[in-house]
Design a protein around this motif. Structure first.
Motif, PDB file in Angstrom:
ATOM      1  N   GLY A   1      -2.734  -4.152 -15.390  1.00 36.90           N
ATOM      2  CA  GLY A   1      -2.778  -3.782 -13.850  1.00 36.90           C
ATOM      3  C   GLY A   1      -2.270  -4.434 -12.971  1.00 36.90           C
ATOM      4  N   PRO A   2      -2.448  -5.743 -13.100  1.00 40.58           N
ATOM      5  CA  PRO A   2      -1.616  -6.636 -11.892  1.00 40.58           C
ATOM      6  C   PRO A   2      -0.006  -6.276 -12.065  1.00 40.58           C
ATOM      7  N   TRP A   3       0.716  -6.167 -13.083  1.00 37.82           N
ATOM      8  CA  TRP A   3       1.979  -5.591 -13.173  1.00 37.82           C
ATOM      9  C   TRP A   3       2.258  -4.389 -12.266  1.00 37.82           C
ATOM     10  N   PHE A   4       1.339  -3.498 -12.684  1.00 35.66           N
ATOM     11  CA  PHE A   4       1.539  -2.113 -11.958  1.00 35.66           C
ATOM     12  C   PHE A   4       1.385  -2.377 -10.350  1.00 35.66           C
ATOM     13  N   VAL A   5       0.359  -2.969  -9.817  1.00 35.21           N
ATOM     14  CA  VAL A   5       0.066  -3.117  -8.569  1.00 35.21           C
ATOM     15  C   VAL A   5       1.093  -3.899  -7.904  1.00 35.21           C
ATOM     16  N   ARG A   6       1.601  -4.939  -8.598  1.00 33.82           N
ATOM     17  CA  ARG A   6       2.781  -5.962  -8.046  1.00 33.82           C
ATOM     18  C   ARG A   6       3.905  -4.955  -7.834  1.00 33.82           C
ATOM     19  N   LEU A   7       4.301  -4.177  -8.682  1.00 35.18           N
ATOM     20  CA  LEU A   7       5.483  -3.397  -8.709  1.00 35.18           C
ATOM     21  C   LEU A   7       5.246  -2.166  -7.472  1.00 35.18           C
ATOM     22  N   GLY A   8       4.177  -1.483  -7.450  1.00 36.68           N
ATOM     23  CA  GLY A   8       4.095  -0.733  -6.330  1.00 36.68           C
ATOM     24  C   GLY A   8       4.187  -1.127  -5.171  1.00 36.68           C
ATOM     25  N   LEU A   9       3.433  -2.255  -4.679  1.00 34.75           N
ATOM     26  CA  LEU A   9       3.641  -2.786  -3.289  1.00 34.75           C
ATOM     27  C   LEU A   9       4.827  -3.228  -3.013  1.00 34.75           C
TER      28      LEU A   9
ATOM     29  N   ALA B   1      -6.942  -7.255  -0.416  1.00 32.72           N
ATOM     30  CA  ALA B   1      -6.653  -7.786   0.859  1.00 32.72           C
ATOM     31  C   ALA B   1      -5.085  -7.350   1.046  1.00 32.72           C
ATOM     32  N   THR B   2      -4.250  -7.633  -0.307  1.00 31.85           N
ATOM     33  CA  THR B   2      -2.832  -7.368   0.055  1.00 31.85           C
ATOM     34  C   THR B   2      -2.345  -6.122   0.268  1.00 31.85           C
ATOM     35  N   ILE B   3      -3.206  -4.971  -0.307  1.00 31.84           N
ATOM     36  CA  ILE B   3      -3.180  -3.627  -0.209  1.00 31.84           C
ATOM     37  C   ILE B   3      -3.550  -3.500   1.234  1.00 31.84           C
ATOM     38  N   THR B   4      -4.417  -3.899   1.738  1.00 35.77           N
ATOM     39  CA  THR B   4      -4.757  -3.774   3.128  1.00 35.77           C
ATOM     40  C   THR B   4      -3.668  -4.150   4.016  1.00 35.77           C
ATOM     41  N   HIS B   5      -3.184  -5.511   3.901  1.00 40.92           N
ATOM     42  CA  HIS B   5      -2.023  -5.743   4.707  1.00 40.92           C
ATOM     43  C   HIS B   5      -0.738  -4.721   4.792  1.00 40.92           C
ATOM     44  N   VAL B   6      -0.371  -4.327   3.375  1.00 42.41           N
ATOM     45  CA  VAL B   6       0.783  -3.506   3.276  1.00 42.41           C
ATOM     46  C   VAL B   6       0.469  -2.299   3.925  1.00 42.41           C
ATOM     47  N   GLU B   7      -0.820  -1.633   3.954  1.00 41.93           N
ATOM     48  CA  GLU B   7      -1.150  -0.511   4.527  1.00 41.93           C
ATOM     49  C   GLU B   7      -1.122  -0.566   6.134  1.00 41.93           C
TER      50      GLU B   7
ATOM     51  N   MET C   1       0.779   6.628  -2.759  1.00 41.27           N
ATOM     52  CA  MET C   1       1.062   5.341  -3.623  1.00 41.27           C
ATOM     53  C   MET C   1      -0.242   4.422  -3.198  1.00 41.27           C
ATOM     54  N   LEU C   2      -0.497   4.403  -1.924  1.00 40.00           N
ATOM     55  CA  LEU C   2      -1.532   3.502  -1.817  1.00 40.00           C
ATOM     56  C   LEU C   2      -2.944   3.911  -2.019  1.00 40.00           C
ATOM     57  N   GLN C   3      -3.271   5.174  -2.225  1.00 38.58           N
ATOM     58  CA  GLN C   3      -4.352   5.681  -2.801  1.00 38.58           C
ATOM     59  C   GLN C   3      -4.424   5.242  -4.403  1.00 38.58           C
ATOM     60  N   HIS C   4      -3.367   5.599  -5.058  1.00 34.70           N
ATOM     61  CA  HIS C   4      -3.443   5.018  -6.351  1.00 34.70           C
ATOM     62  C   HIS C   4      -3.331   3.659  -6.585  1.00 34.70           C
ATOM     63  N   LEU C   5      -2.972   2.927  -5.549  1.00 34.54           N
ATOM     64  CA  LEU C   5      -3.140   1.493  -5.735  1.00 34.54           C
ATOM     65  C   LEU C   5      -4.573   1.092  -5.731  1.00 34.54           C
ATOM     66  N   ARG C   6      -5.241   1.577  -4.754  1.00 32.09           N
ATOM     67  CA  ARG C   6      -6.556   1.213  -4.409  1.00 32.09           C
ATOM     68  C   ARG C   6      -7.310   1.667  -5.587  1.00 32.09           C
ATOM     69  N   ARG C   7      -6.923   2.814  -6.297  1.00 34.09           N
ATOM     70  CA  ARG C   7      -7.684   2.967  -7.592  1.00 34.09           C
ATOM     71  C   ARG C   7      -7.565   2.131  -8.883  1.00 34.09           C
TER      72      ARG C   7
ATOM     73  N   PRO D   1     -10.232  -2.000  -9.853  1.00 34.48           N
ATOM     74  CA  PRO D   1     -10.808  -2.463 -10.810  1.00 34.48           C
ATOM     75  C   PRO D   1     -10.181  -3.313 -11.965  1.00 34.48           C
ATOM     76  N   TYR D   2      -8.932  -2.881 -12.070  1.00 34.06           N
ATOM     77  CA  TYR D   2      -7.922  -3.629 -12.871  1.00 34.06           C
ATOM     78  C   TYR D   2      -7.527  -5.198 -12.647  1.00 34.06           C
ATOM     79  N   VAL D   3      -7.408  -5.193 -11.253  1.00 34.87           N
ATOM     80  CA  VAL D   3      -6.854  -6.675 -10.784  1.00 34.87           C
ATOM     81  C   VAL D   3      -7.992  -7.727 -10.230  1.00 34.87           C
ATOM     82  N   ASP D   4      -7.497  -8.612  -9.721  1.00 35.40           N
ATOM     83  CA  ASP D   4      -8.286  -9.688  -9.126  1.00 35.40           C
ATOM     84  C   ASP D   4      -8.520  -9.205  -7.637  1.00 35.40           C
ATOM     85  N   ALA D   5      -9.689  -9.622  -7.079  1.00 37.11           N
ATOM     86  CA  ALA D   5     -10.159  -9.111  -5.808  1.00 37.11           C
ATOM     87  C   ALA D   5      -9.161  -9.408  -4.777  1.00 37.11           C
ATOM     88  N   GLY D   6      -8.264 -10.594  -4.755  1.00 35.67           N
ATOM     89  CA  GLY D   6      -7.157 -10.797  -3.811  1.00 35.67           C
ATOM     90  C   GLY D   6      -6.124  -9.725  -3.382  1.00 35.67           C
ATOM     91  N   TRP D   7      -5.949  -9.026  -4.802  1.00 33.68           N
ATOM     92  CA  TRP D   7      -4.963  -7.848  -4.397  1.00 33.68           C
ATOM     93  C   TRP D   7      -5.475  -6.725  -3.251  1.00 33.68           C
TER      94      TRP D   7
END
Length: 1200
Positions: free
Chosen positions: A934-942, A1024-1030, A1007-1013, A1016-1022
């Protein structure tokens, strides 16, 4: 007797057949200590077939064993008595009665051996082995053979003057001569004895320790070998009579090459016409194979690898090795190999002379005589090397088996069999010294295995070196007394070279090249260095043949996978059989020719890093240079193309599907072992011949597509894939060829990336004012770098030594021609492989390929696209600001970053691909892999969202990175300039397209919707990162709504599009939180002191094939693997065009096609032309398409 057997069958086994009654009577007499009656001996002696067909009951089996033992001892006594009488009274003729009695007994021995050999094959049991050992049958057979073939053995009165007496009356001293018929009977019995010996040594249930000890102590193998040496060297009275001028004088050479032997001796006559002579080589080959306990691999005295299936009989191996090390056995092996080598060369010389004579009849006599002289000189020079073989053993040879097409084909079989014996019995005098530690599988079961691997890799401590020396001192003899390791190497190499020169293209050899590669690593450095150039030339010729099936008749059983006669006889699938040979070749690439090997301690590595900062970096090692000049890369390419061509028949049936599955696994082993585990791939990119490297890269990309498509097709046919998988596993095969080949290529991309970055880091540090600080920073980079994908692939704890990868020549300085070539070829590999990798990840899913490897490499490319902003972030951070003045941005780096953004978003459509990947993962039921990845996918998407928002032009990129001092150099690539505004989300620069902006915004929202979904697969810190990108994206879109212009639509500063807006559009800034996440996972020295490598699609990469002389098919989707190289697929057609043609029939097997409309695009075949016209876009882009309509390239004119 046959009637009795049939009657027994009709009665359901209640009545004994005639042969069973005779055996029962014989057993009764033997147990009573009585001799068998003559009529009983005669009947049993003529009942070989009946005894083989009778019921194999315990009573019958015991009778056969007792009968064979009695007959063997009686025959031995009779032969010994005759020999003793002859020695005491040499002038007295041998009694005809004694000769007849011996013949009757030998006939009985031969007949009893047949059912006994059958017992060892299909009725093997520990009780049988114990019974054979208890009766001392091997000792009796050895004594009989010694009596039948004594020293000084001769036939037909040879050695005592001319005599034509068929009974071989002796007229001189020494051993008695035997008649022609007696010699034939002895030779037939010798073949039967070899067959029985083969059965007794075979690794079946009857091979109990006491039988192995009995066989070794009997020296039965030594007696068979002595007989094989004495029979051809025997003096023959008939041959002497012909030489002295008698009737029929003059040796007959007709058919000597095919049937073995020259002249007219009784032995040669038996070779040519004897029924058992036709089975001689097959029997002897099987015998040695059984004693070697043939496996793939064999186990040499210095045990490198001990397979799991060999553990149960590992204690037998020293005795097996001792049995094969006797002087007679070794002399027979050497004699057979050398004699067959020279017979092959002599036959080739005759054929060449005939061909030259034929050409001379219609051409220049001077030219033909000159060619003949050169050929004769070469052959004579080779024939001078008889390796001290006695003159009496140089003539003759083996009869050519029916399944062998010529003597070279037989020689290939001989060198394979003799090579297997020497691979089992011979090791070199020293441990090899390699560039890195071998994998854990090597020396795993050795008492000092861990220390041995370290010493071999050059990193052992003095204590470990002492432990290894003590272990070496306890080894058994490393070679038989007859030959040294160098002599074995020379004989094997000479024979293998001759066989490769003249054997059929399908002929295969495995153990001999593996032996040569291992032995040269175990020789002293000076001896190894002298042999490496010629050895690599030979090995490069062997490699492509490992995809062939071998010559001869297939012998596979119904329902089993068939890969050809050679591999069917091995009984292990081809991929696993060839694996150790590949490992030996991979380690040979790492061979160090110094006494201490490569120093690889932490201190020496730091010193090497400091040296690299101040110089151009090390060049390729000697063994790698020899391999590159010897043709290793074309050999690997030919092997891959031949293996992957099995895909064409993969859907024909389960056996064909199983063959393809194993071929895919063998292809993956080839790439993994020879190119990845050896660590030479970056050096190959830097120093390999450009055409060979580019052609190999192209072939690997095609192989990736063919393997993936064929596996996908098989998964749609479970009725094929299921049985095929079972067949492959039954042959100890691996069925994950697609996944393993995919992973191997990703690992090669990672190696090239890490080495290119290291070269650029060292080059960047070269301008640092304090050399000591620069060296320290270089060493810190060395400690922080990693190859995570390479480390994750290994099945055992094997970590690729990155220092070795650099030391072998993989890390040239960034300002050298080698580094530029390395970057260009690495980008060519990315362009050829990555699109297909992403396609397979999306189509086949995580069960077929490792998607996180593809995501990891895609993330690496994103780092390059974001390099300016990441560098700005690091330089502005705490503790690095002081370094900014000493870290100027390399020229062209920002432009290269734009090129990478173009490749990601345009060519790969990475944003859409990642969106679909996130959607599938989020929609599916979560698995353990999803949680880990999960962290790999989220990092790549952002990261890709950030890439899509950065300006597309070079000048805009410079503006975004100007705070960090990044200024693009003048003369940036035209491809990068053309890419300005052509990014996936941006459209044409300067065009205020509402629809494009809406599509871009909708895609980002998805993309942001999928990232938020994925949270559950990543640490809680991600979160906040998604929120900053959004929030950062929201700010951009609010500005877009206000001014109507997106930041990535901005062109050069000061143009009309920029000044027409007041206020000017917001320049997108990557959120600090995302940059912090990205730089935390990246080597900071790479970001600060490195640069950005060339991207695919730049001018240098586009021009690579033409500059390398590589002509490609005009269809970008071409997957043809015809021929042994991509370089020759279109080469003949290119030559035809240079002569004024338009792609004549000479190229591509006569299938080269040219578009008849534009005349500019050429194809390897009509299928590629049709595909490019209908679905590849040529219909729209063809310069001559407006002139007419019709089929591909102009209807009937296509392919002129």
């Amino acid at each position: 007797m046959r009637r009795g057997r049939a009657g027994a069958g009709a009665a359901g086994g209640q009545h004994k057949s005639a042969v069973e009654r005779d055996l029962s009577s014989a057993l009764t007499s033997i147990r009573a200590g009585q001799a068998l009656q003559r009529h009983l001996v005669d009947r049993l002696g003529s009942s070989r077939e009946e005894m083989c067909k009778m019921e194999q009951s315990p009573e019958n089996n015991a009778a056969v064993l007792a009968l064979l033992g009695w007959a063997t001892r009686e025959a031995m006594s009779c032969a010994a008595q005759a020999q003793e009488d002859t020695q005491e009274r040499p002038q007295r003729p041998r009694s005809g009665a004694s000769e007849e009695e011996l013949s009757r007994l030998l006939q009985l021995v031969s007949s009893a051996m047949a059912p006994m050999a059958l017992l060892t094959d299909i009725k093997s049991s520990s009780e049988l082995g114990q019974a054979v050992a208890r009766t001392q049958l091997p000792q009796a057979l050895a004594s009989l053979l010694t009596a039948l073939f004594p020293p000084g053995f001769r036939c037909c009165g040879g050695g005592g003057g001319a005599s034509g007496n068929s009974r071989g009356d002796s007229s001189g001293g020494g051993s008695a001569g035997v008649g022609s018929a007696g010699l034939r009977m002895r030779l037939d019995l010798l073949v039967y004895a070899a067959g029985l010996t083969s059965g007794l040594w075979s690794a079946a249930a009857h091979r109990v320790p006491e039988l192995v000890t009995c066989l070794r102590e009997s020296q039965l193998l030594e007696c068979i070998a002595a007989a094989l040496l004495r029979a051809p060297a025997a003096e023959c009275g008939q041959q002497q009579h012909q030489r002295s001028g008698g009737a029929g004088a003059g040796p007959s050479t007709s058919g000597s090459h095919r049937n073995g032997g020259t002249g007219s001796s009784c032995y040669v006559a038996w070779l040519r016409s004897g029924k058992q002579a036709k089975q001689l080589w097959l029997t002897l080959r099987t015998m040695t194979k059984s004693v070697v306990t043939m496996t793939a691999p064999t186990i040499p005295p210095r045990t490198w690898v001990m397979p799991e299936n060999m553990q149960a009989i590992a204690g037998d191996l020293p005795q097996c090795r001792e049995a094969l090390s006797g002087p007679a056995v070794q002399l027979w092996l050497g004699r057979t190999l050398v004699a067959e080598t020279h017979r092959c060369l002599a036959e080739a010389e005759e054929e060449a002379a005939e061909a030259v004579g034929g050409r001379a009849a219609g051409g220049s006599a001077a030219d033909s005589s000159g060619a003949a002289a050169v050929l004769t000189g070469d052959v004579q020079q080779q024939q001078q090397q008889w390796f001290a073989l006695p003159e009496s053993l140089r003539s003759g040879g083996l009869p050519l088996p029916r399944e062998r097409s010529n003597t070279a084909d037989l020689l290939m079989d001989v060198v394979e069999s003799v090579g297997a014996v020497w691979d089992f019995t011979v090791s070199g005098p020293r441990l090899p010294r390699l560039g890195q530690q071998p994998q854990k599988a090597f020396f795993e079961r050795h008492p000092a295995g861990g220390a041995m691997r370290k010493v071999i890799g050059g990193v052992g401590t003095p204590a470990e070196a002492a432990a290894v020396a003590a272990a070496e001192a306890q080894l058994p003899p490393l070679h038989p007394p007859s030959y040294t390791a160098v002599q074995v190497y020379e004989m094997t190499h000479a024979a293998l070279t001759a066989a490769l020169d003249h054997a059929p293209a399908e002929a295969v050899c495995l153990h001999a090249p593996s032996l040569l590669a291992r032995l040269v690593m175990e020789l002293p450095p000076s001896q190894a260095a002298a042999r490496l150039p010629s050895l690599w030339r030979t090995l490069s010729r062997v490699l492509p043949r490992l995809a062939c099936g071998g010559t001869g008749a297939p012998s596979v059983a119904f329902g089993m996978m068939s890969q050809g006669p050679f591999w069917d006889s091995v009984a292990v699938c081809r991929s696993e059989s060839t694996r150790l040979c590949s490992f030996h070749l991979g380690m040979l690439l790492q061979l160090q020719l110094t006494s201490a090997g490569r120093a690889a301690s932490a201190d020496s590595a730091a010193a090497n890093a400091a040296t690299a900062v101040g110089g151009a970096g090390p060049g390729p090692d000697f063994s790698l240079r020899c391999a590159l000049s010897g043709g290793l890369l074309p050999a690997i390419e030919a092997l891959l193309r031949r293996l992957c061509r099995t895909a064409a028949q993969a859907t024909a049936g389960p056996s064909e599907a199983a063959g393809f599955v194993d071929a895919a696994q063998q292809a993956s082993y080839t790439v993994h072992i020879l190119l990845r585990c050896s660590g030479v791939w970056p050096a190959v990119l830097a120093y390999g011949p450009p055409q060979q490297v580019a052609s190999l890269v192209r072939t690997m990309g095609k192989a990736l597509a063919v393997v993936g498509d064929t596996f996908a097709a098989l998964r749609q046919r479970p009725q094929l894939l299921g049985p095929a998988t079972q067949m492959a596993r039954a042959a100890r095969g691996n069925t994950m060829g697609q996944a393993n080949f995919f992973s191997a290529l990703v690992a090669l991309l990672e190696q090239a990336s890490v080495m290119a970055e290291q070269g650029m880091v060292f080059h960047g540090l070269r301008g640092y004012p304090d050399a000591a600080v620069a060296a320290a920073r270089a060493d810190q980079h060395r400690q922080e770098r990693s190859m995570m994908i390479n480390d994750a692939i290994a099945k055992d704890p094997f970590t690729l030594d990155i220092d070795w990868v650099a030391a072998v020549g993989g890390c040239p300085s960034a300002d050298t021609a080698a580094a530029r070539k390395q970057q260009t070829l690495a980008s060519w590999a990315v362009q050829q492989w990555v699109p297909e990798m992403l396609r397979q990840v999306e189509r086949d899913g995580p069960t077929a390929v490792n998607r996180v490897y593809a995501v990891g490499h895609l993330q690496d490319m994103v780092y390059r696209a974001l390099w300016p902003v990441m560098r700005e972030h690091l330089l502005a951070g705490h503790g690095t600001a002081a370094a900014s003045t000493a870290a100027p941005c390399p020229p062209g780096a920002a432009a290269s970053a734009v090129d990478w953004r173009h490749f990601l978003l345009d060519r790969l459509d990475a944003l859409s691909w990642t969106e679909r990947l996130l959607a599938r993962v989020a929609d599916a039921t979560p698995t353990a892999d999803d949680i880990n990845e999960g962290p790999w996918f989220v990092r790549l998407g952002l990261s890709l969202l950030a890439v899509s928002e950065l300006p597309g032009g070079v000048e805009a990129c410079d503006a975004a990175a100007s705070a960090g001092g990044c200024k693009a150099a003048a003369g940036s690539s035209s491809v990068a300039a053309a890419a300005s505004g052509k990014l996936q989300a941006g459209g044409v620069a300067g065009v205020n397209s509402t629809s494009r902006q809406q599509q871009r915004r909708q895609q980002q929202q998805r993309m942001l919707q999928h990232l938020r979904r994925m949270l559950p697969y990543v640490d809680a810190g991600w979160a906040a990162t998604i929120t900053h990108v959004e929030l950062s994206l929201q700010a951009v879109w609010e500005q877009v709504e206000a001014v109507g212009l997106h930041p990535s639509d901005t062109t050069a500063a000061g143009t009309a599009a920029a000044v027409a807006v007041d206020p000017p559009p917001l320049v997108y800034k990557v959120p600090e939180r995302l940059l912090k996440e990205l730089t935390a996972g990246r080597n900071r020295y790479v970001v600060v002191w490195s640069s950005v490598p060339l991207a695919p699609g730049t001018e240098q990469v586009v021009a690579l094939p033409g500059e390398a002389g590589l002509v490609l098919c005009g269809n970008p989707a071409c997957s043809s693997l015809e021929g042994d190289s991509e370089a020759v697929l279109m080469a003949a057609g290119a030559a035809g065009q240079q002569r004024g043609g338009r792609g004549g029939a000479a190229g591509g097997g006569g299938r080269i096609k040219t578009c008849s409309r534009c005349g500019a695009v050429r194809y390897c075949c009509g299928a590629c032309q049709l595909q490019h016209w209908t679905t590849g876009g040529h219909m729209e882009s063809c310069a001559g398409a407006a002139g007419g309509s019709g089929g591909a390239g102009g209807g009937s004119k296509a392919g002129r």
